[in-house]
Write a protein that holds these residues in place. Structure first.
Motif, PDB file in Angstrom:
ATOM      1  N   THR A  24       0.886  -1.228  -0.047  1.00 28.30           N
ATOM      2  CA  THR A  24      -0.066   0.162   0.084  1.00 28.30           C
ATOM      3  C   THR A  24       0.981   1.167  -0.082  1.00 28.30           C
TER       4      THR A  24
ATOM      5  N   LEU B 118       2.117   1.892  -3.513  1.00 27.09           N
ATOM      6  CA  LEU B 118       1.253   2.311  -4.304  1.00 27.09           C
ATOM      7  C   LEU B 118       0.647   3.749  -3.922  1.00 27.09           C
TER       8      LEU B 118
ATOM      9  N   CYS C 228       1.625   6.986  -6.513  1.00 25.50           N
ATOM     10  CA  CYS C 228       0.618   7.766  -7.023  1.00 25.50           C
ATOM     11  C   CYS C 228       0.608   9.273  -6.607  1.00 25.50           C
TER      12      CYS C 228
ATOM     13  N   GLU D  98       1.673   1.331 -12.559  1.00 22.10           N
ATOM     14  CA  GLU D  98       2.057   0.529 -11.339  1.00 22.10           C
ATOM     15  C   GLU D  98       1.021   0.297 -10.365  1.00 22.10           C
ATOM     16  N   ARG D  99       0.274   1.326  -9.972  1.00 23.20           N
ATOM     17  CA  ARG D  99      -0.698   0.953  -8.902  1.00 23.20           C
ATOM     18  C   ARG D  99      -1.615  -0.187  -9.465  1.00 23.20           C
TER      19      ARG D  99
ATOM     20  N   ILE E 244      -0.321  -3.544  -8.613  1.00 25.21           N
ATOM     21  CA  ILE E 244      -0.646  -3.823  -7.141  1.00 25.21           C
ATOM     22  C   ILE E 244      -2.133  -3.955  -6.829  1.00 25.21           C
TER      23      ILE E 244
END
Lengths: 189, 390
Positions: free
Chosen positions: B127, B130, B134, B156-157, B160
């Motif tokens: 998390t 992520l 962002c 990329e987020r 995840i």
């Protein structure tokens, strides 16, 4: 870190006559707290912040609790310098209606600024000495304090008559009161 | 007299022009930025008073998403609030879940099995990756770099979030932690997929940083902008990367040592200037450290139950008492304060949201900077309105 009893004894020695009592926490967390009298709470808070042993420079969490008979404000203090905590302070109002003023601890810890505004907004505790005490989450014209246990939401929103019993009952009440004045508690337009 | 007159040009140096400008006593301009403004990351309003372009006063206004989360929490069971914590900081459902589970476990004296503790660390660090990825994308968006950095970040987020979805069934609203452990075991192949993602993340960060960290425009827009001094940061209760960018060594993973963080070797990056660039850089460095936690955590994940067999979820009741549980969320200290009077619902359910408290110093950071810089400063605070407004 010192226990709450040791902190209480030191506070009583430093501030003779001040009201400082330990509120035990019977649960497994065993985070006991200190109940302070409102009169000298600001001085005691400054002492706790500046005391070289405790150095409680960080006020993490400020919140209100609505108990039957009184409102309570809870401060969770930690030390960033000494990396210990929490020391929990509690302040209580005399009642829930007309004597709801407590000293603001925002001059001691800036972190309390928005959180005390939130307690004022949602619980109705008035903080004397707060630099900018306004509602923060509800809008300015709002009347009541929604986090109080006896809060009743104003009957002023637009309802959709559906087959659900409680909505239907509300719709019938509205129909009966059609043409009457807006319900009490409605915010100023 | 024409402008081409050489004697006039020679006698008109800079200071004279400034002296003339000082005679204009323009009125202050009040600008209401938001609540519907792309730079405010949701429905957030800045009531700014401007002298020219310079901010002389700035009051944040929020509450547009207020739904009295805490009251709802008091009217539902302990377990019933768990899925609702996902909606606080909707980027970081896993850490919200963990903070709430931790507070309830403190309240009830509930133990957590080893495998669940490892999974919690893994999910919290994913998390963090992520969120910080962002944040960098949004910050660059606020600087005017439309598209590219944010799209790289979201690419990329998404990887995840795919992991979260295959584990919990939902990309963002994970509802995964329980009092005493986790809800489900990772499906076959999940750990390998997570390992591949973590193995490749350093390469992505290299690429991302090659684009951003040395970028002249990013440096010009962020260095020296919105300096936060350490004493003010401490007094204002600022936590998380914002605090550490001001040079204060306070990371709850080290200080409280909750979960199994003491078993992992990682460093706490600290900033030197406390400006917007430091706040960006701290997040980049923290992601590298998260990878250093994730690699051994995924490798050493022990076998065993994922939830304490004695844990009670439905019909959970706690003995009378109270507890405050907090963890180091990606945005700062996220804490839950619970008071039990023995009933099925908490008597008091309080969320200590990090970005709500971090907003306290927004005005202090913006004073004296231009309104365009205020946008970048707000971006570097990293707020999520779901959590600010509750």
């Amino acid at each position: 870190m010192e226990t709450v009893e040791q902190i209480r004894d030191r506070l009583l020695a430093r501030f003779p006559g001040a009201a400082v009592t330990v509120v035990p926490n019977p649960g497994p967390a065993a985070q006991h707290s200190l109940l302070l009298g409102a009169e000298r709470a600001r001085e005691i808070a400054e002492f706790l912040r500046d005391d070289p042993v405790l150095q409680l420079d960080y006020c993490s969490n400020v919140t209100g609790v609505d108990w039957p008979g009184h409102l309570e404000v809870v401060y969770h203090l930690y030390s960033m310098a000494r990396k210990h905590g929490p020391v929990i302070l509690r302040l209580r109002t005399a009642n829930r209606s007309d004597q709801v003023t407590l000293p603001s601890l925002t001059p001691v810890w800036r972190a309390a600024e928005f959180q005390e505004r939130e307690v004022f907004d949602l619980f109705g505790v008035v903080f004397a000495g707060h630099p900018d005490l306004r509602r923060i989450l509800m809008w300015d014209g709002f009347q009541d304090h929604p986090m109080r246990k006896d809060y009743v939401e104003p009957d002023d929103y637009e309802w959709e008559p559906t087959a659900h019993g409680d909505v239907l009952a509300k719709a019938k009440r509205h129909a009966a009161a059609a043409g009457s004045a807006p319900a009490a508690g409605e915010a100023g337009a | 007299m024409s402008a081409a007159d050489p004697s006039l040009l020679a006698s008109a140096p800079g200071p004279q022009i400034r002296a003339v400008r000082d005679e204009f006593h323009g009125d202050l301009l009040e600008v209401s930025m938001g609540p519907h403004h792309p730079s405010t990351h949701g429905v957030f309003r800045m009531m700014a008073t401007l002298d020219g372009e310079t901010v002389v006063k700035l009051k944040p206004v929020f509450g547009y998403l207020h739904r009295n989360h805490e009251k709802i929490g008091e009217n539902t069971t302990y377990l019933g609030s768990m899925p609702y914590t996902d909606r606080l900081d909707y980027f970081c459902a896993m850490t919200n879940n963990w903070a709430y589970a931790l507070a309830v476990e403190r309240l009830a004296g509930q133990a957590v099995p080893e495998r669940a503790e490892y999974l919690r660390v893994i999910l919290a660090e994913l998390t963090r990756l992520l969120n910080h990825t962002c944040l960098a994308g949004f910050l660059l968006q606020d600087c005017g770099a439309s598209g590219t950095p944010l799209m790289y970040a979201f690419r990329e987020r998404e990887k995840i979030l795919d992991l979260f979805e295959s584990l919990s069934g939902s990309r963002m609203m994970c509802n995964y932690q329980r009092f005493g452990g986790c809800r489900v075991d990772p499906p076959p192949g999940w750990l390998e997929a997570a390992g591949r993602l973590v193995g490749g993340y350093g390469g992505f960060l290299d690429e991302y940083e090659a684009l951003l960290t040395g970028n002249e425009i990013l440096m010009a827009r962020t260095q020296g902008i919105g300096r936060l001094a350490a004493p003010l940061a401490i007094s204002a209760g600022v936590t998380g990367p914002m605090l550490r960018a001001s040079g204060v060594d306070y990371d709850l993973r080290k200080v409280d040592g909750y979960g199994f963080y003491p078993r992992f070797a990682f460093r706490v990056p600290l900033g030197a200037h406390g400006d917007t660039y430091d706040r960006y850089m701290i997040r980049m460095l923290e992601m590298r450290e998260s990878i250093r936690i994730l690699e051994p955590a995924l490798r050493d994940l022990p076998a065993g139950p994922i939830i304490d067999p004695k844990a009670r979820l439905r019909g959970f009741r706690a003995k009378p008492g109270e507890a405050y549980g907090r963890i180091e969320g990606p945005k700062g200290e996220i804490g839950f304060y619970l008071i039990s009077t023995g009933g099925p619902n908490p008597y008091r359910y309080r969320v200590r949201p990090p970005s709500f408290v971090n907003l306290t110093i927004l005005e202090d950071l913006c004073l004296g900077h231009s309104i365009a810089d205020a946008v970048v400063i707000l971006g570097s605070i990293d707020i999520v309105l779901g959590e600010v407004d509750r």
